[in-house]
Design a protein around this motif. Structure first.
Motif, PDB file in Angstrom:
ATOM      1  N   GLN A  70       0.920  -1.362  -0.204  1.00 58.90           N
ATOM      2  CA  GLN A  70       0.324   0.324  -0.147  1.00 58.90           C
ATOM      3  C   GLN A  70       0.992   1.576   0.128  1.00 58.90           C
ATOM      4  O   GLN A  70       0.445   2.060  -1.051  1.00 58.90           O
ATOM      5  N   ILE A  71       2.201   0.983   0.832  1.00 65.65           N
ATOM      6  CA  ILE A  71       2.810   2.310   0.702  1.00 65.65           C
ATOM      7  C   ILE A  71       3.278   2.925  -0.562  1.00 65.65           C
ATOM      8  O   ILE A  71       3.133   4.033  -1.261  1.00 65.65           O
ATOM      9  N   ALA A  72       4.004   1.274  -1.326  1.00 65.66           N
ATOM     10  CA  ALA A  72       4.609   1.598  -2.308  1.00 65.66           C
ATOM     11  C   ALA A  72       3.568   2.160  -3.352  1.00 65.66           C
ATOM     12  O   ALA A  72       3.125   3.163  -4.015  1.00 65.66           O
ATOM     13  N   LYS A  73       2.190   1.799  -3.919  1.00 67.65           N
ATOM     14  CA  LYS A  73       1.240   1.831  -4.297  1.00 67.65           C
ATOM     15  C   LYS A  73       1.206   3.597  -4.475  1.00 67.65           C
ATOM     16  O   LYS A  73       1.117   4.411  -5.072  1.00 67.65           O
ATOM     17  N   ARG A  74       0.772   3.912  -3.198  1.00 69.13           N
ATOM     18  CA  ARG A  74       0.614   5.790  -2.277  1.00 69.13           C
ATOM     19  C   ARG A  74       1.682   6.389  -3.262  1.00 69.13           C
ATOM     20  O   ARG A  74       1.093   7.334  -3.327  1.00 69.13           O
ATOM     21  N   LEU A  75       2.893   5.735  -2.830  1.00 67.82           N
ATOM     22  CA  LEU A  75       4.201   6.975  -3.100  1.00 67.82           C
ATOM     23  C   LEU A  75       4.381   6.517  -4.719  1.00 67.82           C
ATOM     24  O   LEU A  75       5.941   7.638  -4.976  1.00 67.82           O
ATOM     25  N   GLY A  76       3.925   6.000  -5.368  1.00 70.82           N
ATOM     26  CA  GLY A  76       4.521   5.798  -6.520  1.00 70.82           C
ATOM     27  C   GLY A  76       5.990   5.155  -6.487  1.00 70.82           C
ATOM     28  O   GLY A  76       6.761   5.580  -7.552  1.00 70.82           O
ATOM     29  N   ILE A  77       6.455   4.049  -5.696  1.00 67.75           N
ATOM     30  CA  ILE A  77       7.182   3.123  -5.627  1.00 67.75           C
ATOM     31  C   ILE A  77       7.569   1.788  -5.514  1.00 67.75           C
ATOM     32  O   ILE A  77       6.120   1.250  -5.652  1.00 67.75           O
ATOM     33  N   GLY A  78       8.785   1.353  -5.910  1.00 66.09           N
ATOM     34  CA  GLY A  78       8.415  -0.191  -5.569  1.00 66.09           C
ATOM     35  C   GLY A  78       9.118  -0.508  -4.316  1.00 66.09           C
ATOM     36  O   GLY A  78       8.776  -0.013  -3.565  1.00 66.09           O
ATOM     37  N   ARG A  79       8.022  -1.914  -4.082  1.00 77.21           N
ATOM     38  CA  ARG A  79       8.024  -2.503  -2.612  1.00 77.21           C
ATOM     39  C   ARG A  79       9.405  -2.676  -1.845  1.00 77.21           C
ATOM     40  O   ARG A  79       9.503  -2.419  -0.930  1.00 77.21           O
ATOM     41  N   ALA A  80      10.129  -2.604  -2.816  1.00 79.88           N
ATOM     42  CA  ALA A  80      11.582  -3.366  -2.043  1.00 79.88           C
ATOM     43  C   ALA A  80      12.571  -1.935  -2.058  1.00 79.88           C
ATOM     44  O   ALA A  80      12.714  -1.917  -0.744  1.00 79.88           O
ATOM     45  N   SER A  81      12.037  -1.141  -2.084  1.00 75.26           N
ATOM     46  CA  SER A  81      12.505   0.238  -1.592  1.00 75.26           C
ATOM     47  C   SER A  81      11.710   0.941  -0.400  1.00 75.26           C
ATOM     48  O   SER A  81      12.320   1.406   0.720  1.00 75.26           O
ATOM     49  N   VAL A  82      10.349   0.281  -0.284  1.00 76.55           N
ATOM     50  CA  VAL A  82       9.863   0.540   0.819  1.00 76.55           C
ATOM     51  C   VAL A  82       9.925  -0.276   2.002  1.00 76.55           C
ATOM     52  O   VAL A  82      10.997   0.029   2.819  1.00 76.55           O
ATOM     53  N   TYR A  83      10.725  -1.351   2.086  1.00 75.76           N
ATOM     54  CA  TYR A  83      11.479  -2.769   3.096  1.00 75.76           C
ATOM     55  C   TYR A  83      12.907  -1.561   2.805  1.00 75.76           C
ATOM     56  O   TYR A  83      13.195  -2.106   4.111  1.00 75.76           O
ATOM     57  N   ARG A  84      12.867  -1.485   2.069  1.00 70.49           N
ATOM     58  CA  ARG A  84      14.932  -0.818   2.451  1.00 70.49           C
ATOM     59  C   ARG A  84      14.865   0.408   3.176  1.00 70.49           C
ATOM     60  O   ARG A  84      15.720   0.053   3.869  1.00 70.49           O
TER      61      ARG A  84
END
Length: 186
Positions: free
Chosen positions: A168-182
């Motif tokens: 959900q964070i990735a979709k909201r910010l328009g980034i990849g999930r891997a970036s969120v986890y990192r």
């Protein structure tokens, strides 16, 4: 007689202006100029190039100022030319003067040569960039910091605190999930 559609491209809108390309294309007869801002090393993501190629009709001309405004890769340049010719239209490049309608092998040879020149130029640009990065790292003064962050770690943490999951964070910010986890792990 068909219409002339112009195509212009700049690599980035930071310090570059597409106005002069548009004016030159219009002075050369373009009734409409399509313009992209972005890397010329790939065809993907160039919406205006796709639009102009879709709009071409038999007898029309696609006009570009230089081969590298269309592409910096031989294969991509020839792909564009093929798409133009399949529409029974003409590809016209102003400098060097190349008119490609599928009937002249020399026009295709020239386009190929200039595509190779574009690839070579792209290679040299990347090599100079790598040398500059390595030189800056050797100074070891903390001056080389890499590409600036485009994602706000605070925004990721705030959304996580609201109870959102990584997807959900990735979709909201328009980034990849891997970036969120990192960012969450940092």
């Amino acid at each position: 007689m068909g219409k002339t559609l112009g195509y212009a491209r700049i690599s980035s809108d930071q310090g570059q202006d597409i106005t002069s390309q548009k004016a030159m294309l219009e002075s050369l007869g373009a009734v409409v100029v399509f313009a992209d801002v972005g890397n010329g090393s790939k065809l993907t993501g160039r919406d205006q190039l796709e639009a102009v190629l879709r709009l071409l009709e038999p007898g029309d001309t696609l006009l570009a100022l230089h081969p590298d405004r269309l592409a910096r890769d031989t294969g991509d340049l020839l792909t564009i030319a093929k798409r133009v010719i399949e529409k029974k239209a003409v590809l016209r490049i102003n400098d060097p003067a190349i008119i490609m309608d599928g009937s002249d092998i020399m026009a295709e040879v020239m386009l190929t040569v200039f595509g190779l020149v574009g690839m070579l130029e792209k290679h040299f640009i990347r090599a100079r960039q790598r040398r500059g990065i390595e030189a800056r790292k050797l100074k070891n003064d903390g001056g080389y910091k890499g590409r600036p962050a485009t994602i706000s770690p605070d925004a990721v943490r705030d959304l996580r605190a609201e109870g959102l999951g990584a997807t959900q964070i990735a979709k909201r910010l328009g980034i990849g999930r891997a970036s969120v986890y990192r960012l969450l792990a940092a």
